[in-house]
Design a protein around this motif. Structure first.
Motif, short mmCIF file in Angstrom:
data_model
loop_
_atom_site.label_atom_id
_atom_site.label_comp_id
_atom_site.label_asym_id
_atom_site.label_seq_id
_atom_site.Cartn_x
_atom_site.Cartn_y
_atom_site.Cartn_z
N ILE A 20 9.21 -10.59 -7.14
CA ILE A 20 10.26 -9.87 -6.78
C ILE A 20 9.80 -8.51 -6.69
O ILE A 20 9.21 -7.84 -7.53
CB ILE A 20 11.49 -10.02 -8.05
CG1 ILE A 20 11.98 -11.50 -8.01
CG2 ILE A 20 12.51 -9.14 -7.26
CD1 ILE A 20 12.99 -11.56 -9.12
N TYR A 21 10.26 -7.70 -5.72
CA TYR A 21 9.82 -6.36 -5.34
C TYR A 21 11.03 -5.92 -4.54
O TYR A 21 11.67 -6.32 -3.67
CB TYR A 21 8.61 -6.64 -4.30
CG TYR A 21 7.29 -6.98 -4.96
CD1 TYR A 21 6.72 -6.50 -6.09
CD2 TYR A 21 6.73 -7.88 -4.33
CE1 TYR A 21 5.58 -6.91 -6.41
CE2 TYR A 21 5.53 -8.54 -4.77
CZ TYR A 21 4.93 -7.83 -5.74
OH TYR A 21 3.72 -8.34 -6.44
N ASP A 80 0.40 1.03 -8.21
CA ASP A 80 0.59 2.42 -7.57
C ASP A 80 1.17 2.25 -6.26
O ASP A 80 0.50 3.16 -5.28
CB ASP A 80 -1.01 3.17 -7.45
CG ASP A 80 -1.08 3.30 -9.01
OD1 ASP A 80 -0.48 3.40 -9.80
OD2 ASP A 80 -2.22 3.27 -9.34
N GLY A 81 2.04 1.31 -5.90
CA GLY A 81 2.65 1.38 -4.41
C GLY A 81 1.89 0.70 -3.42
O GLY A 81 2.36 0.68 -2.21
N LEU A 82 0.75 0.16 -3.64
CA LEU A 82 -0.02 -0.75 -2.96
C LEU A 82 0.26 -2.20 -3.27
O LEU A 82 0.24 -2.45 -4.56
CB LEU A 82 -1.31 -0.53 -2.76
CG LEU A 82 -1.69 0.87 -2.08
CD1 LEU A 82 -3.09 1.35 -2.06
CD2 LEU A 82 -1.17 1.10 -0.71
N PRO A 109 4.82 -5.45 0.69
CA PRO A 109 4.54 -6.87 0.24
C PRO A 109 4.41 -7.91 1.29
O PRO A 109 3.93 -8.90 1.35
CB PRO A 109 5.70 -7.26 -0.61
CG PRO A 109 6.71 -5.96 -0.53
CD PRO A 109 6.15 -5.00 0.15
N GLU A 110 5.14 -7.32 2.56
CA GLU A 110 4.83 -8.34 3.77
C GLU A 110 3.40 -8.32 4.47
O GLU A 110 3.37 -8.92 5.32
CB GLU A 110 6.00 -7.89 4.66
CG GLU A 110 7.10 -8.36 4.25
CD GLU A 110 7.98 -7.06 3.54
OE1 GLU A 110 7.40 -5.86 3.41
OE2 GLU A 110 8.99 -7.27 3.09
N GLY A 111 2.81 -7.19 4.12
CA GLY A 111 1.64 -7.00 4.79
C GLY A 111 1.53 -6.23 6.05
O GLY A 111 2.67 -5.56 6.20
N PRO A 112 0.68 -6.20 7.00
CA PRO A 112 -0.51 -7.09 7.04
C PRO A 112 -1.59 -6.71 6.02
O PRO A 112 -1.60 -5.43 5.87
CB PRO A 112 -0.98 -6.86 8.49
CG PRO A 112 -0.53 -5.57 8.84
CD PRO A 112 0.88 -5.32 7.94
N PHE A 113 -2.03 -7.80 5.22
CA PHE A 113 -3.05 -7.53 4.36
C PHE A 113 -4.43 -7.32 4.80
O PHE A 113 -4.55 -8.22 5.86
CB PHE A 113 -3.02 -8.84 3.15
CG PHE A 113 -1.81 -8.53 2.45
CD1 PHE A 113 -1.91 -8.11 1.13
CD2 PHE A 113 -0.59 -9.16 2.72
CE1 PHE A 113 -0.82 -7.75 0.41
CE2 PHE A 113 0.50 -9.04 1.91
CZ PHE A 113 0.32 -8.43 0.70
N SER A 172 -15.48 0.20 6.53
CA SER A 172 -14.52 -0.61 7.35
C SER A 172 -13.46 -1.19 6.51
O SER A 172 -12.43 -1.81 6.95
CB SER A 172 -15.52 -1.91 7.47
OG SER A 172 -15.88 -2.57 6.13
N THR A 173 -13.11 -0.77 5.35
CA THR A 173 -11.91 -0.66 4.45
C THR A 173 -10.72 -0.01 5.20
O THR A 173 -11.08 1.22 5.37
CB THR A 173 -12.01 -0.71 3.14
OG1 THR A 173 -13.37 -1.25 2.69
CG2 THR A 173 -11.04 -0.87 2.25
N PRO A 174 -9.66 -0.61 5.54
CA PRO A 174 -8.61 -0.04 6.09
C PRO A 174 -7.93 1.18 4.76
O PRO A 174 -7.98 0.93 3.78
CB PRO A 174 -7.47 -1.09 6.17
CG PRO A 174 -7.86 -2.04 5.12
CD PRO A 174 -9.32 -2.04 5.09
N ALA A 175 -7.76 2.34 5.40
CA ALA A 175 -7.03 3.22 4.79
C ALA A 175 -5.52 3.35 4.74
O ALA A 175 -5.10 3.33 5.83
CB ALA A 175 -7.49 4.75 5.21
N TYR A 176 -4.82 3.14 3.75
CA TYR A 176 -3.22 3.00 3.66
C TYR A 176 -2.98 4.24 2.94
O TYR A 176 -3.42 4.99 2.00
CB TYR A 176 -2.82 2.00 2.86
CG TYR A 176 -3.01 0.65 3.69
CD1 TYR A 176 -2.51 0.31 5.07
CD2 TYR A 176 -3.85 -0.36 3.21
CE1 TYR A 176 -2.52 -0.71 5.78
CE2 TYR A 176 -3.96 -1.50 3.80
CZ TYR A 176 -3.30 -1.66 5.16
OH TYR A 176 -3.44 -2.83 5.82
#
Length: 176
Positions: A20-21, A80-82, A109-113, A172-176
Motif C-alpha cells: 500500500i502506497y 526516501d521517495g524512491l 510504485p508503477e515504474g518504469p523500474f 549507465s544507471t538511470p538518474a531519478y
C-alpha cells in the motif's frame, strides 16, 4: 468497508506481493509462462480493492541486457521517495550460470523500474541455495518480531545497495 475483487487478472500469475502506497493497493506479480517467455513483471493497482488497473511489463528490460529468462518473485520497498524492485532472473542452477537477484529503481510504485547498479545484486548460491531462496528467507525473518537485528545483518548487501551514494553508481544507471 473495503470490497474485495479476487479476480483482478485475466491471465495467470504467481508470487504476488501486495503493498500500500499513498492509499492505493499494489500487487506485483510474476507472469505464469514458460521461463523463456517470462521476461517481466506485471502490476495491478486499485484505490478501492474492487476495481483494478493492469500495468504490464513494469521493468525497463533494456537496462538488464544480461537477463534472458525467468523474471520472477518481485518484492518492492520504498526508501526516501524512491521505489526499489528486487527480483530473481535466469533461474540459475549453479554459480557457473549468469543470473541471480536484481535490483531496479523507479520514482513511482508503477515504474518504469530501471537497473539500479548495472550488475547483479547477488549472483552466487548462498549455503547451497539459489539467491532467491536466500532473499525469501530474509523476508520471512524481517516479518518475524524480535529477529530484526539478525535480518538487518543478513540484508547488508541489499541495504547497502539501496542506501548507496548516488554519485558512486555507474554512468549507465538511470538518474531519478
Amino acid at each position: 468497508m473495503l470490497k474485495a475483487n479476487c479476480h483482478i487478472a485475466k491471465t495467470y500469475h504467481a508470487d504476488p506481493e501486495a503493498r500500500i502506497y499513498g492509499g492505493k493497493y499494489y500487487i506485483y506479480a510474476t507472469k505464469s509462462r514458460a521461463y523463456s517467455q517470462q521476461k517481466n513483471i506485471d502490476l495491478y493497482v486499485s484505490s478501492d480493492g474492487e476495481h483494478w488497473t493492469e500495468h504490464k511489463n513494469i521493468i525497463d528490460m533494456s537496462t538488464f541486457p544480461y537477463v534472458t529468462r525467468a523474471v520472477w518473485a518481485p518484492s518492492v520497498v520504498e526508501k526516501d521517495g524512491l521505489y526499489y524492485l528486487i527480483f530473481a532472473c535466469n533461474d540459475i542452477q549453479s554459480d557457473a550460470e549468469d543470473g541471480g537477484l536484481e535490483i531496479a529503481v523507479a520514482p513511482t510504485p508503477e515504474g518504469p523500474f530501471k537497473n539500479h547498479i548495472g550488475t547483479h545484486l547477488i549472483d552466487k548460491f548462498i549455503n547451497g541455495a539459489q539467491p532467491i531462496k536466500f532473499f525469501q528467507r530474509i523476508k520471512k525473518l524481517r516479518a518475524a518480531p524480535g529477529i530484526m537485528a539478525t535480518s538487518r545483518i543478513r540484508m547488508g548487501s541489499i541495504t547497502a545497495c539501496i542506501t548507496a551514494d548516488r554519485s558512486a553508481r555507474k554512468a549507465s544507471t538511470p538518474a531519478y
